[in-house]
Write a protein that holds these residues in place. Sequence first.
Motif, PDB file in Angstrom:
ATOM      1  N   PHE A 134       0.840  -1.191   0.000  1.00 30.36           N
ATOM      2  CA  PHE A 134       0.000   0.000   0.000  1.00 30.36           C
ATOM      3  C   PHE A 134       0.872   1.236   0.000  1.00 30.36           C
ATOM      4  CE2 PHE A 134      -2.395   3.352   2.091  1.00 30.36           C
ATOM      5  CZ  PHE A 134      -3.575   3.313   1.374  1.00 30.36           C
ATOM      6  N   ARG A 135       0.558   2.196  -0.863  1.00 26.95           N
ATOM      7  CA  ARG A 135       1.300   3.457  -0.941  1.00 26.95           C
ATOM      8  C   ARG A 135       0.309   4.596  -0.770  1.00 26.95           C
ATOM      9  NH1 ARG A 135       2.410   6.890  -5.346  1.00 26.95           N
ATOM     10  NH2 ARG A 135       1.393   5.376  -6.682  1.00 26.95           N
ATOM     11  N   PRO A 136       0.416   5.382   0.305  1.00 26.92           N
ATOM     12  CA  PRO A 136      -0.515   6.490   0.512  1.00 26.92           C
ATOM     13  C   PRO A 136      -0.277   7.614  -0.496  1.00 26.92           C
ATOM     14  CG  PRO A 136       1.138   6.462   2.226  1.00 26.92           C
ATOM     15  CD  PRO A 136       1.373   5.253   1.381  1.00 26.92           C
ATOM     16  N   LEU A 137      -1.325   8.346  -0.794  1.00 30.84           N
ATOM     17  CA  LEU A 137      -1.250   9.446  -1.743  1.00 30.84           C
ATOM     18  C   LEU A 137      -1.138  10.789  -1.027  1.00 30.84           C
ATOM     19  CD1 LEU A 137      -4.048   8.320  -4.214  1.00 30.84           C
ATOM     20  CD2 LEU A 137      -1.584   7.996  -4.445  1.00 30.84           C
ATOM     21  N   HIS A 138      -0.600  11.760  -1.721  1.00 31.72           N
ATOM     22  CA  HIS A 138      -0.522  13.161  -1.292  1.00 31.72           C
ATOM     23  C   HIS A 138       0.084  13.293   0.102  1.00 31.72           C
ATOM     24  CE1 HIS A 138      -2.699  13.872  -4.933  1.00 31.72           C
ATOM     25  NE2 HIS A 138      -3.710  13.107  -4.509  1.00 31.72           N
ATOM     26  N   ASP A 139      -0.632  13.926   1.048  1.00 30.61           N
ATOM     27  CA  ASP A 139      -0.058  14.188   2.370  1.00 30.61           C
ATOM     28  C   ASP A 139      -0.577  13.210   3.417  1.00 30.61           C
ATOM     29  OD1 ASP A 139      -2.618  15.193   2.350  1.00 30.61           O
ATOM     30  OD2 ASP A 139      -2.150  16.907   3.621  1.00 30.61           O
ATOM     31  N   ARG A 140      -0.889  11.993   3.003  1.00 28.95           N
ATOM     32  CA  ARG A 140      -1.384  10.987   3.941  1.00 28.95           C
ATOM     33  C   ARG A 140      -0.247  10.079   4.400  1.00 28.95           C
ATOM     34  NH1 ARG A 140      -5.664  12.302   1.009  1.00 28.95           N
ATOM     35  NH2 ARG A 140      -7.686  12.423   2.023  1.00 28.95           N
ATOM     36  N   VAL A 141      -0.410   9.536   5.614  1.00 23.96           N
ATOM     37  CA  VAL A 141       0.569   8.614   6.182  1.00 23.96           C
ATOM     38  C   VAL A 141      -0.155   7.377   6.695  1.00 23.96           C
ATOM     39  CG1 VAL A 141       2.252  10.379   6.815  1.00 23.96           C
ATOM     40  CG2 VAL A 141       0.489   9.748   8.446  1.00 23.96           C
ATOM     41  N   VAL A 142       0.553   6.257   6.734  1.00 20.18           N
ATOM     42  CA  VAL A 142       0.043   5.015   7.310  1.00 20.18           C
ATOM     43  C   VAL A 142       0.766   4.823   8.638  1.00 20.18           C
ATOM     44  CG1 VAL A 142      -0.203   2.533   7.006  1.00 20.18           C
ATOM     45  CG2 VAL A 142      -0.350   4.037   5.028  1.00 20.18           C
ATOM     46  N   VAL A 143      -0.030   4.626   9.716  1.00 22.06           N
ATOM     47  CA  VAL A 143       0.523   4.541  11.063  1.00 22.06           C
ATOM     48  C   VAL A 143       0.141   3.208  11.699  1.00 22.06           C
ATOM     49  CG1 VAL A 143       0.517   5.598  13.358  1.00 22.06           C
ATOM     50  CG2 VAL A 143       0.354   7.041  11.345  1.00 22.06           C
ATOM     51  N   ARG A 144       1.120   2.583  12.347  1.00 24.60           N
ATOM     52  CA  ARG A 144       0.877   1.370  13.144  1.00 24.60           C
ATOM     53  C   ARG A 144       0.837   1.809  14.603  1.00 24.60           C
ATOM     54  NH1 ARG A 144       5.437  -1.335  12.193  1.00 24.60           N
ATOM     55  NH2 ARG A 144       4.559  -2.347  10.378  1.00 24.60           N
ATOM     56  N   ARG A 145      -0.287   1.522  15.281  1.00 28.39           N
ATOM     57  CA  ARG A 145      -0.400   1.882  16.695  1.00 28.39           C
ATOM     58  C   ARG A 145       0.617   1.113  17.524  1.00 28.39           C
ATOM     59  NH1 ARG A 145      -5.188   4.605  18.297  1.00 28.39           N
ATOM     60  NH2 ARG A 145      -6.855   4.422  16.760  1.00 28.39           N
ATOM     61  N   ILE A 146       1.164   1.767  18.540  1.00 31.92           N
ATOM     62  CA  ILE A 146       2.055   1.126  19.493  1.00 31.92           C
ATOM     63  C   ILE A 146       1.200   0.785  20.700  1.00 31.92           C
ATOM     64  CG2 ILE A 146       4.057   1.420  20.980  1.00 31.92           C
ATOM     65  CD1 ILE A 146       5.166   3.329  18.869  1.00 31.92           C
ATOM     66  N   THR A 147       1.142  -0.483  21.047  1.00 34.45           N
ATOM     67  CA  THR A 147       0.270  -0.919  22.132  1.00 34.45           C
ATOM     68  C   THR A 147       0.759  -0.409  23.470  1.00 34.45           C
ATOM     69  OG1 THR A 147       1.455  -3.000  22.311  1.00 34.45           O
ATOM     70  CG2 THR A 147      -0.486  -2.984  20.925  1.00 34.45           C
ATOM     71  N   ALA A 148      -0.196  -0.120  24.353  1.00 38.15           N
ATOM     72  CA  ALA A 148       0.120   0.378  25.689  1.00 38.15           C
ATOM     73  C   ALA A 148       0.635  -0.761  26.561  1.00 38.15           C
ATOM     74  CB  ALA A 148      -1.123   0.990  26.314  1.00 38.15           C
ATOM     75  N   LEU A 149       1.247  -0.406  27.654  1.00 38.28           N
ATOM     76  CA  LEU A 149       1.755  -1.405  28.587  1.00 38.28           C
ATOM     77  C   LEU A 149       0.596  -2.168  29.223  1.00 38.28           C
ATOM     78  CD1 LEU A 149       4.499   0.697  30.390  1.00 38.28           C
ATOM     79  CD2 LEU A 149       4.809  -1.017  28.613  1.00 38.28           C
ATOM     80  N   GLU A 150       0.829  -3.433  29.506  1.00 34.23           N
ATOM     81  CA  GLU A 150      -0.201  -4.296  30.100  1.00 34.23           C
ATOM     82  C   GLU A 150      -0.293  -4.109  31.613  1.00 34.23           C
ATOM     83  OE1 GLU A 150      -2.098  -6.449  28.194  1.00 34.23           O
ATOM     84  OE2 GLU A 150      -1.114  -5.589  26.448  1.00 34.23           O
ATOM     85  N   LYS A 151       0.729  -3.500  32.233  1.00 32.47           N
ATOM     86  CA  LYS A 151       0.759  -3.321  33.683  1.00 32.47           C
ATOM     87  C   LYS A 151       1.026  -1.865  34.023  1.00 32.47           C
ATOM     88  CE  LYS A 151       2.689  -7.835  34.852  1.00 32.47           C
ATOM     89  NZ  LYS A 151       3.780  -8.518  35.551  1.00 32.47           N
ATOM     90  N   THR A 152       0.592  -1.467  35.216  1.00 31.28           N
ATOM     91  CA  THR A 152       0.920  -0.139  35.718  1.00 31.28           C
ATOM     92  C   THR A 152       2.319  -0.181  36.323  1.00 31.28           C
ATOM     93  OG1 THR A 152       0.021  -0.594  37.908  1.00 31.28           O
ATOM     94  CG2 THR A 152      -1.506   0.309  36.264  1.00 31.28           C
ATOM     95  N   ALA A 153       2.811   0.966  36.743  1.00 34.63           N
ATOM     96  CA  ALA A 153       4.138   1.016  37.358  1.00 34.63           C
ATOM     97  C   ALA A 153       4.180   0.215  38.653  1.00 34.63           C
ATOM     98  CB  ALA A 153       4.525   2.466  37.625  1.00 34.63           C
ATOM     99  N   GLY A 154       3.030   0.088  39.335  1.00 30.71           N
ATOM    100  CA  GLY A 154       2.965  -0.666  40.581  1.00 30.71           C
ATOM    101  C   GLY A 154       2.786  -2.162  40.372  1.00 30.71           C
ATOM    102  N   GLY A 155       2.652  -2.616  39.111  1.00 33.94           N
ATOM    103  CA  GLY A 155       2.532  -4.033  38.816  1.00 33.94           C
ATOM    104  C   GLY A 155       1.106  -4.532  38.660  1.00 33.94           C
ATOM    105  N   ILE A 156       0.127  -3.614  38.672  1.00 41.12           N
ATOM    106  CA  ILE A 156      -1.266  -4.017  38.514  1.00 41.12           C
ATOM    107  C   ILE A 156      -1.548  -4.248  37.032  1.00 41.12           C
ATOM    108  CG2 ILE A 156      -3.670  -3.310  38.821  1.00 41.12           C
ATOM    109  CD1 ILE A 156      -2.674  -1.580  41.171  1.00 41.12           C
ATOM    110  N   ILE A 157      -2.142  -5.397  36.712  1.00 37.33           N
ATOM    111  CA  ILE A 157      -2.462  -5.729  35.322  1.00 37.33           C
ATOM    112  C   ILE A 157      -3.723  -4.983  34.908  1.00 37.33           C
ATOM    113  CG2 ILE A 157      -3.114  -7.571  33.737  1.00 37.33           C
ATOM    114  CD1 ILE A 157      -1.398  -9.450  35.452  1.00 37.33           C
ATOM    115  N   ILE A 158      -3.686  -4.328  33.749  1.00 36.39           N
ATOM    116  CA  ILE A 158      -4.813  -3.550  33.246  1.00 36.39           C
ATOM    117  C   ILE A 158      -5.663  -4.448  32.342  1.00 36.39           C
ATOM    118  CG2 ILE A 158      -5.491  -1.530  31.912  1.00 36.39           C
ATOM    119  CD1 ILE A 158      -2.695  -0.381  32.581  1.00 36.39           C
ATOM    120  N   PRO A 159      -6.952  -4.642  32.660  1.00 38.51           N
ATOM    121  CA  PRO A 159      -7.799  -5.478  31.804  1.00 38.51           C
ATOM    122  C   PRO A 159      -8.122  -4.785  30.481  1.00 38.51           C
ATOM    123  CG  PRO A 159      -9.071  -4.579  33.628  1.00 38.51           C
ATOM    124  CD  PRO A 159      -7.648  -4.169  33.846  1.00 38.51           C
ATOM    125  N   ASP A 160      -8.423  -5.587  29.456  1.00 43.00           N
ATOM    126  CA  ASP A 160      -8.708  -5.044  28.126  1.00 43.00           C
ATOM    127  C   ASP A 160      -9.902  -4.117  28.112  1.00 43.00           C
ATOM    128  OD1 ASP A 160      -6.595  -6.374  26.988  1.00 43.00           O
ATOM    129  OD2 ASP A 160      -7.783  -8.124  26.432  1.00 43.00           O
TER     130      ASP A 160
END
Length: 104
Positions: A3-29
């Motif tokens: 896939f090649r975007p046209l004009h001033d468009r970009v294709v972005v892959r989301r970076i997933t967030a961390l599964e745990k907090t700094a205190g070690g608590i797991i964050i549910p989906d």
Amino acid sequence: MTFRPLHDRVVVRRITALEKTAGGIIIPDTVKEKPVEGEIVAAGPGARNEAGAIVALDVHAGDRVLFGKWSGTEVKIDGEDLLIMKESDLLGVIEGPHALAKVA
């Protein structure tokens, strides 16, 4: 990618967030928010100005960027969930050691 975007468009892959907090608590989906950080996968050649000349984009493939929570159009290309958005929807480029973190 085929896939090649046209004009001033970009294709972005989301970076997933961390599964745990700094205190070690797991964050549910169910309470996770959509990530607003991603990596540019592909970028178009640029937009045309009033004179008809192409103005190159400020971002390139591999740049790590921030974007609005509801920015872009979600698409599935080659089985991968990606976003297509205009360069103006990007809020900024992340530079430095944090930009080298692993992309999920």
